[in-house]
Design an enzyme around this catalytic site. Structure first.
Site, PDB file in Angstrom:
ATOM      1  N   HIS A  46      -0.971 -10.734   5.459  1.00  0.00           N
ATOM      2  CA  HIS A  46      -2.353 -10.345   5.184  1.00  0.00           C
ATOM      3  C   HIS A  46      -2.865 -11.223   4.041  1.00  0.00           C
ATOM      4  CE1 HIS A  46      -2.195  -5.961   6.867  1.00  0.00           C
ATOM      5  NE2 HIS A  46      -1.518  -6.804   7.635  1.00  0.00           N
ATOM      6  N   GLU A  48      -4.361 -10.492   1.365  1.00  0.00           N
ATOM      7  CA  GLU A  48      -4.039  -9.949   0.043  1.00  0.00           C
ATOM      8  C   GLU A  48      -2.601 -10.257  -0.358  1.00  0.00           C
ATOM      9  OE1 GLU A  48      -5.425  -8.384   2.700  1.00  0.00           O
ATOM     10  OE2 GLU A  48      -6.264  -6.470   2.077  1.00  0.00           O
ATOM     11  N   CYS A  76      -5.247  -2.320   3.260  1.00  0.00           N
ATOM     12  CA  CYS A  76      -4.463  -1.332   4.013  1.00  0.00           C
ATOM     13  C   CYS A  76      -3.410  -0.723   3.086  1.00  0.00           C
ATOM     14  CB  CYS A  76      -3.801  -2.010   5.210  1.00  0.00           C
ATOM     15  SG  CYS A  76      -2.449  -3.126   4.750  1.00  0.00           S
ATOM     16  N   CYS A  79      -0.965  -3.392   1.580  1.00  0.00           N
ATOM     17  CA  CYS A  79      -1.587  -4.231   0.560  1.00  0.00           C
ATOM     18  C   CYS A  79      -1.942  -3.436  -0.693  1.00  0.00           C
ATOM     19  CB  CYS A  79      -2.803  -4.928   1.137  1.00  0.00           C
ATOM     20  SG  CYS A  79      -2.386  -6.109   2.443  1.00  0.00           S
TER      21      CYS A  79
END
Length: 144
Positions: A46, A48, A76, A79
Site C-alpha cells: 500500500h 502508506e 486501512c 496501514c
C-alpha cells in the site's frame, strides 16, 4: 495533497488502485509513493506502507514522530496500525473509506487510547478530487 494526488494518478496509469502518499517534515518532502500491490505482487504494498519504509530509511530510524503523512484515501487497518507503531506525528487524508477506513470511518485506530500512541488526524482534504479518482478507476475496471 497535490503531490499525493500526483502519486495516485501514477498508480492509476499503472493499473493500480489510485492511492498516493507523501511524507513531510517541516514542509520538506521526504518520500512519495503510490500503491504497488499488483506490480509487486505484494499484499502489503500500500502507498502508506511503502512511504513509511522510505521515510524511516531517510531518517535513519523507525520513530516518525516529526513526520506528517499525507495520503489520498483513509488508511486501512494494516496501514493505520503501522502509523501507530511508527509513532507518526500527524496524518492528513483526503477521501473517507467506507469499506476499510481505520482512522475514523469504520474504526479509529489512530485515536484508540488503549494503544501506545495516538496520531492526530485531519481528514477531508481535497476529498472530492481524491474520491473521483478512485470512482473513475473502478468504473473503468467494471467497464472492461
Amino acid at each position: 495533497m497535490a503531490l499525493a494526488l500526483g502519486q495516485a494518478r501514477l498508480a492509476f496509469d499503472l493499473g493500480e488502485v489510485p492511492v498516493g502518499a507523501v511524507t513531510l517534515v517541516d514542509g520538506r518532502v521526504l518520500a512519495a509513493r503510490h500503491n504497488q500491490r499488483e506490480g509487486a505482487g505484494d499484499p502489503t504494498a500500500h502507498a502508506e506502507m511503502l512511504v513509511l519504509r522510505d521515510t524511516a530509511n531517510v531518517l535513519g530510524g523507525w520513530r516518525l514522530s516529526v513526520v506528517t503523512l499525507v495520503v489520498t484515501l483513509e488508511p486501512c487497518p494494516m496501514c493505520a496500525g503501522a502509523l501507530v507503531a511508527s509513532r507518526l506525528g500527524r496524518l492528513v487524508y483526503g477521501a473517507n473509506d467506507p469499506r476499510a477506513g481505520a482512522c475514523g470511518t469504520l474504526y479509529n485506530l489512530c485515536a484508540d487510547p488503549r494503544l501506545n500512541h495516538e496520531v492526530p488526524v485531519t481528514s477531508g482534504i481535497r476529498s472530492e478530487e481524491c474520491s473521483n479518482l478512485l470512482t473513475s478507476f473502478f468504473a473503468d475496471r467494471r467497464a472492461r
